[in-house]
Enzyme design. Sequence first.
Site, PDB file in Angstrom:
ATOM      1  N   LYS A 125       2.501   9.396   3.663  1.00 59.50           N
ATOM      2  CA  LYS A 125       1.241   9.460   4.086  1.00 59.50           C
ATOM      3  C   LYS A 125       0.907   9.024   5.539  1.00 59.50           C
ATOM      4  O   LYS A 125       0.278   9.775   6.488  1.00 59.50           O
ATOM      5  CB  LYS A 125       0.413   9.241   3.065  1.00 59.50           C
ATOM      6  CG  LYS A 125       0.273   9.869   1.849  1.00 59.50           C
ATOM      7  CD  LYS A 125      -0.427   9.143   0.566  1.00 59.50           C
ATOM      8  CE  LYS A 125       0.080  10.116  -0.581  1.00 59.50           C
ATOM      9  NZ  LYS A 125      -0.668   9.393  -2.056  1.00 59.50           N
ATOM     10  N   GLN A 170      -3.679   4.253  -3.687  1.00 64.66           N
ATOM     11  CA  GLN A 170      -2.444   4.817  -4.398  1.00 64.66           C
ATOM     12  C   GLN A 170      -2.589   4.546  -5.862  1.00 64.66           C
ATOM     13  O   GLN A 170      -2.615   3.424  -6.351  1.00 64.66           O
ATOM     14  CB  GLN A 170      -1.148   4.280  -3.773  1.00 64.66           C
ATOM     15  CG  GLN A 170       0.013   5.185  -4.364  1.00 64.66           C
ATOM     16  CD  GLN A 170      -0.040   6.655  -3.958  1.00 64.66           C
ATOM     17  OE1 GLN A 170      -0.350   7.023  -2.929  1.00 64.66           O
ATOM     18  NE2 GLN A 170       0.630   7.298  -4.656  1.00 64.66           N
ATOM     19  N   ASP A 189      -9.182  11.968  -2.034  1.00 70.21           N
ATOM     20  CA  ASP A 189      -8.436  12.369  -3.315  1.00 70.21           C
ATOM     21  C   ASP A 189      -9.184  13.118  -4.298  1.00 70.21           C
ATOM     22  O   ASP A 189      -8.640  13.925  -5.113  1.00 70.21           O
ATOM     23  CB  ASP A 189      -7.921  11.058  -4.183  1.00 70.21           C
ATOM     24  CG  ASP A 189      -6.634  10.469  -4.036  1.00 70.21           C
ATOM     25  OD1 ASP A 189      -5.729  11.376  -3.638  1.00 70.21           O
ATOM     26  OD2 ASP A 189      -6.485   9.384  -4.068  1.00 70.21           O
TER      27      ASP A 189
END
Length: 287
Positions: free
Chosen positions: A53, A97, A120
Site C-alpha cells: 500500500k 490494517q 476502508d
Amino acid sequence: MATLISGKDISQKVIDEVKAGVAELHHQHDVRPGLAVVLVGDDPASQVYVRNKIKRAAEVGMASFEHRLPADTSQTVLNALIDKLNADPKVHGILVQLPLPKHLDEGHVINAIDPAKDVDGFHPLNVGALASGENALVPCTPLGCMIMLKEAVPDLSGKHAVVIGRSNIVGKPMAALLLQANCTVTVVHSRTRDIQQLCKQADIVVAAIGRPEFIGAEWIKPGAVVIDVGINAIEADGKRRLVGDVDFAAVEPIASAISPVPGGVGPMTIACLMQNTLTAARKSLQV
Ligand code: GUN
C-alpha cells in the site's frame, strides 16, 4: 475457455487515473493527497499488504505516513494516534490494517476514525450510506470486484449474483453494491443449506470465504462469471504458492470469465484504496 479478468491490467488503468487526479489536485490546489497506514503487531501477511500500500501510494504521487506499533500497544495509545491522524490536515485517508491483536477492540477503532477519512469504508456512517445507496467511501475489495465485473458484464441488471461469504470487509458490502447495480443477490455462508445448489444458479459468483480451492466445477453454472477474492497460501510439492477460493483449473473451462489468483482481486484492492484516498482528498477541498 473462459476470458481472464485480469486485475493486474484493470488495476493499472485505475492507478493511471488516480495518478492523473493526484497531479491535478497538486497543480490546482497545492494539495498532495496523504494516506496514513497503521499496523499493530507483526502479522506477516499484514506486513506485506502494508508495504504494498505504501509503495503504491508513492507511485501515484501521494504522501504516505506509516505507523508501526508493537503488538502489545494499548487501546489508549492506538486511540490517541487515531485522534492525531483525524486532526492532521496532511492526512486525507486513514487505514488501520486488520486483524488487530486480540486485546484490541476493532469496532472501537473503526468508530474512532473520522468517517471522511475512512478510506476502508468500514465506519458505520459509510456502511449505512452504502446500504441506503447514498454517496459513501466504499470498501476497497468489493469496489475492485465491481470494477472487474463491469468489464466482464457491462449490464449487470437482472443478473443473479451469489456472494459466498458474509464478512464486513467483503461479503456484506459486495452484496450491497450488487444490489445497487440491480442484480438479484443471494448471500451464502457457512450455515447455508444446499450451498452448492444455490451457487449453481448464479450468473455471477463472488467467492470470499478464505478456503483454498474450495469452489469446484460442480458449484458453477456453465457460462457464469467468477470473481475469486481468496488469497490463500498453500504448500504444494514443497513449494509455497498463492491460490484463491476457487479451484481455477476445474472452473475455468466452465465459466465464461474468471479472475485469477494472483493477479486478480489483490491488485484491484490496492488501486481502489488509492482511488478512495483521492476521493477523500477531493471531498476535503470540496472539489
Ligand atoms: N485486512 C484484510 N483486508 C483488509 C482491508 O481491506 N482493510 C484493512 N484495513 N484491513 C484488511
